[in-house]
Write a protein that holds these residues in place. Structure first.
Motif, PDB file in Angstrom:
ATOM      1  N   LEU A   6       6.615   6.427  -2.675  1.00  0.00           N
ATOM      2  CA  LEU A   6       5.235   6.492  -2.200  1.00  0.00           C
ATOM      3  C   LEU A   6       4.305   5.716  -3.127  1.00  0.00           C
ATOM      4  O   LEU A   6       3.394   5.013  -2.675  1.00  0.00           O
ATOM      5  N   LYS A  10       2.288   2.595  -1.714  1.00  0.00           N
ATOM      6  CA  LYS A  10       0.830   2.721  -1.780  1.00  0.00           C
ATOM      7  C   LYS A  10       0.224   1.454  -2.365  1.00  0.00           C
ATOM      8  O   LYS A  10      -0.848   1.007  -1.972  1.00  0.00           O
ATOM      9  N   ARG A  11       0.948   0.853  -3.282  1.00  0.00           N
ATOM     10  CA  ARG A  11       0.445  -0.349  -3.930  1.00  0.00           C
ATOM     11  C   ARG A  11       0.748  -1.617  -3.138  1.00  0.00           C
ATOM     12  O   ARG A  11      -0.084  -2.512  -3.053  1.00  0.00           O
ATOM     13  N   LYS A  66       1.533  -0.344   2.518  1.00  0.00           N
ATOM     14  CA  LYS A  66       1.231   1.014   2.964  1.00  0.00           C
ATOM     15  C   LYS A  66       1.951   1.409   4.252  1.00  0.00           C
ATOM     16  O   LYS A  66       2.199   2.593   4.480  1.00  0.00           O
ATOM     17  N   ILE A  72       4.893   3.679   3.891  1.00  0.00           N
ATOM     18  CA  ILE A  72       4.742   5.069   3.472  1.00  0.00           C
ATOM     19  C   ILE A  72       5.349   6.001   4.511  1.00  0.00           C
ATOM     20  O   ILE A  72       5.963   7.018   4.187  1.00  0.00           O
ATOM     21  N   LEU A 115      -0.826  11.133  -4.324  1.00  0.00           N
ATOM     22  CA  LEU A 115      -0.567   9.747  -3.916  1.00  0.00           C
ATOM     23  C   LEU A 115      -1.084   9.472  -2.513  1.00  0.00           C
ATOM     24  O   LEU A 115      -1.717   8.439  -2.253  1.00  0.00           O
ATOM     25  N   LEU A 116      -0.811  10.392  -1.582  1.00  0.00           N
ATOM     26  CA  LEU A 116      -1.256  10.202  -0.198  1.00  0.00           C
ATOM     27  C   LEU A 116      -2.778  10.232  -0.094  1.00  0.00           C
ATOM     28  O   LEU A 116      -3.381   9.454   0.644  1.00  0.00           O
ATOM     29  N   ASP A 131      -4.858   9.390  -2.437  1.00  0.00           N
ATOM     30  CA  ASP A 131      -5.379   8.152  -2.999  1.00  0.00           C
ATOM     31  C   ASP A 131      -5.178   6.977  -2.038  1.00  0.00           C
ATOM     32  O   ASP A 131      -6.043   6.106  -1.919  1.00  0.00           O
ATOM     33  N   ALA A 132      -4.044   6.963  -1.349  1.00  0.00           N
ATOM     34  CA  ALA A 132      -3.797   5.900  -0.362  1.00  0.00           C
ATOM     35  C   ALA A 132      -4.843   5.951   0.745  1.00  0.00           C
ATOM     36  O   ALA A 132      -5.348   4.918   1.204  1.00  0.00           O
ATOM     37  N   LYS A 133      -5.170   7.171   1.196  1.00  0.00           N
ATOM     38  CA  LYS A 133      -6.199   7.309   2.220  1.00  0.00           C
ATOM     39  C   LYS A 133      -7.555   6.836   1.710  1.00  0.00           C
ATOM     40  O   LYS A 133      -8.316   6.175   2.416  1.00  0.00           O
ATOM     41  N   GLN A 188      -8.131   4.623  -0.653  1.00  0.00           N
ATOM     42  CA  GLN A 188      -8.112   3.167  -0.759  1.00  0.00           C
ATOM     43  C   GLN A 188      -8.314   2.513   0.601  1.00  0.00           C
ATOM     44  O   GLN A 188      -8.833   1.395   0.692  1.00  0.00           O
ATOM     45  N   SER A 189      -7.878   3.196   1.657  1.00  0.00           N
ATOM     46  CA  SER A 189      -8.010   2.665   3.020  1.00  0.00           C
ATOM     47  C   SER A 189      -9.351   3.034   3.651  1.00  0.00           C
ATOM     48  O   SER A 189      -9.567   2.771   4.833  1.00  0.00           O
TER      49      SER A 189
END
Length: 624
Positions: A299, A303-304, A307, A310, A331-332, A334-336, A338-339
């Motif tokens: 993940l 994520k980096r 995406k 994922i 992690l999830l 933070d991914a959200k 970033q999006s």
């Protein structure tokens, strides 16, 4: 629970990736750069059987920040070595350092050494990785080696470590032989405390020599974690191939999942995706369990870098009945963030709490930071107040996260309020957070005051303090002060690491001195044998692209590859911009992309059309 988390992972189908999810058992790549999940000395993660993760397709978003996009390329033109010919104002950086230090730096391969390039989650704010230093003294270290943890904490000092650091020359074996002959005892606790100190300071070469000496002289009965630690050090010092060969020599009874997980993490750390795939598939072939550790690293990687993948990891976790951890959710979330999918972020938080997992300070800080980035200042402040839990004095561990976020919100009064509590007896990481916070607010004198206070509180200022203040100067284009601080850093005997080079490069770029920034990059790689951060190269590449300087832009891309960074779409986007600004044709560019297995997106396709030397125009059609 699983289905709820799946829905939280993909709340808005209309905004996301509608295609089918690829196989859950796809061949993955794992990365590891998280202190919580350090490799080599940790035990396998335990899981709750019977619980799985019903995770729907994760929202597909635009490609990741160029800082973490790694790939491969072949140049269509030779990048030369033309220099500016100017005298470098940072020539003091040529001052000699110990050969041992150069040897150690030469093998460093972490993209986020310390405080900066990519904190565990967000990748933009250096202050988010402030948690790996002890509260009181920068040189004081915590350890965790099982039953000996408390005794090591009480000891807080390793005579063996001091002997190793004082050893003259590159080899420490003779010094160790003499130390043992003098009757000094080599207990496992002493050995592991010394290794911990060496690793903390990134003296991987000396740590490896210690491990080799211990095995050769039968001073340590190796167990699996010892072999894993040795694999990790070999990979860092001698490379992945040597580490693989060493694994073949490990007794089969000790060649378990931790060994291969260690190798796998190093493959990803080196950016070798092909080898990482091979190692992960080897682990599957050996029937090792799919663990939360491995899935979390997947993940972290996707994520980096990608995406849309994922979803593959989440489906794999569901299939293998792997329970999500706090780190999974972080992690999830933070991914959200970033999006810019705040609704999805909120749903993930709800799902996490429904699963009985309460967010820690770092997770709450991640949430608050993304609220702030989205302009939801009130929601961000609510989270920050919750982190303080009513009495800021009773929750000191939150300070290092709170200070920079209040600064991002422009709340100078709140920064001042929290810092007043800290400065009566400041912890090291709080000082770092304060420097960053005051810098963000443009209060340079306050940032300098914190730095000077640190020089008085601690005998030797850690290089991270210099790097942070250098970044503050760079952000405010204060070249003269940056030069002065750089000289002061060298005079103090601090080791110049990748973060410091990064700050110096950006300082010069912000001051309009691109050639000097380029020269500093060369100095770091050639004279100091350091691998500069990816972002250091990219900031210089971007400046050359803006100028339309194709020659130097190609040169930087070539040096990126020489430093072990592989090329992907973001780098090529920037390089193409150099050709466009220069109004120059890019011969063979499509072939380069094809060789690197890169498929142009719409933006790149439009750029390629502009630099296509054989493109048809209205006038060319008439002439034909």
């Amino acid at each position: 629970m699983m289905w709820a988390l799946r829905r939280a992972a993909h709340p808005l189908r209309s905004q996301g990736f509608r295609g089918g999810v690829s196989r859950a058992c796809a061949r993955f790549v794992i990365v590891s750069d998280d202190v919580e999940h350090s490799v080599g000395v940790c035990e396998s993660t335990q899981f709750v059987p019977g619980k799985s993760i019903p995770l729907e397709r994760f929202h597909h978003t635009s490609y990741l920040n160029a800082r973490f996009s790694l790939g491969n390329c072949s140049l269509s033109s030779q990048a030369g070595t033309k220099s500016s010919g100017e005298e470098d104002e940072f020539s003091e950086l040529e001052a000699p350092v110990s050969t041992g230090e150069i040897a150690e730096d030469a093998v460093g391969e972490d993209i986020d050494e310390e405080l900066g390039s990519e904190p565990e989650l967000s990748g933009d704010d250096v202050e988010e990785n402030l948690g790996d230093v002890s509260h009181d003294e920068p040189e004081e270290l915590d350890t965790d080696i099982g039953d000996e943890k408390e005794s090591l904490k009480k000891k807080g000092y390793s005579e063996l470590f001091k002997v190793i650091m004082d050893a003259p020359g590159l080899s420490i074996h003779g010094t160790l032989d003499k130390w043992v002959e003098e009757g000094n005892e080599l207990s496992r606790s002493e050995i592991w405390l010394a290794l911990h100190n060496l690793r903390k300071r990134q003296f991987y070469g000396r740590a490896l020599q210690l491990m080799e000496w211990l095995e050769r002289n039968k001073h340590l009965d190796y167990v699996e974690r010892d072999y894993a630690s040795r694999v990790d050090l070999i990979a860092k010092v001698h490379g992945l191939n040597k580490a693989e060969k060493y694994i073949e020599s490990i007794p089969e009874s000790f060649r378990g999942e931790v060994i291969y997980r260690t190798l796998l993490a190093n493959c990803v750390g080196a950016g070798n995706m092909m080898k990482a795939n091979a190692v992960f598939n080897k682990m599957k072939d050996l029937k090792f369990p799919i663990t939360a550790f491995s899935c979390n690293q997947l993940l972290l990687l996707y994520k980096r870098l990608d995406k849309k993948k994922i979803a593959d990891v989440l489906l794999l976790m569901e299939k293998e009945n792997v329970q999500p951890t706090l780190f999974t959710y972080r992690l999830l979330i933070d991914a959200k963030g970033q999006s810019n999918d705040i609704l999805g972020l909120d749903q993930l938080v709800e799902t996490m709490k429904a699963d009985g997992i309460e967010p820690d300070n770092q997770t709450q800080a991640t949430i608050a930071r993304h609220y702030a980035d989205a302009g939801l200042n009130e929601k961000a402040e609510e989270v920050l107040k919750e982190m303080e839990r009513g009495d800021v004095k009773e929750n000191r561990s939150a300070f290092k996260f709170i200070l920079p976020i209040y600064a991002a919100l422009g709340k100078a009064d709140e920064v001042s309020r929290v810092w007043k509590v800290c400065e009566q007896d400041p912890w090291f990481e709080e000082c770092l957070a304060a420097i960053s916070a005051w810098g963000k607010l443009g209060k340079i004198e306050e940032a300098e005051s914190v730095f000077e206070m640190m020089t008085k509180k601690w005998k030797k200022v850690h290089r991270r303090c210099y790097s942070l203040l250098l970044k503050v100067y760079a952000d405010h284009k204060m070249l003269a002060k940056g030069k002065e601080l750089a000289k002061r850093m060298i005079d103090s005997g601090c080791r110049i690491d990748a973060l410091t080079w990064d700050a110096l490069v950006k300082l010069c770029v912000e001051a309009g001195e691109v050639e000097k920034a380029d020269s500093i990059l060369q100095k770091a790689t050639q004279q100091f044998k350091t691998r500069p951060l990816f972002s250091s190269f990219m900031v210089v590449l971007d400046q050359y692209a803006k100028r339309g300087d194709v020659h130097n832009a190609e040169k930087i891309l070539h040096r990126l590859r020489q430093s072990g960074y592989l090329n992907r779409i973001p780098q090529y986007h920037t390089l193409l911009q150099a050709y466009i600004n220069a109004k120059a044709p890019a011969y063979g560019f499509r072939e380069r992309l094809k060789a690197d297995n890169i498929f142009p997106d719409k933006a790149m396709a439009a750029m390629l059309a502009q630099v296509d030397p054989f493109r048809k125009t209205a006038i060319s059609d008439l002439l034909d």
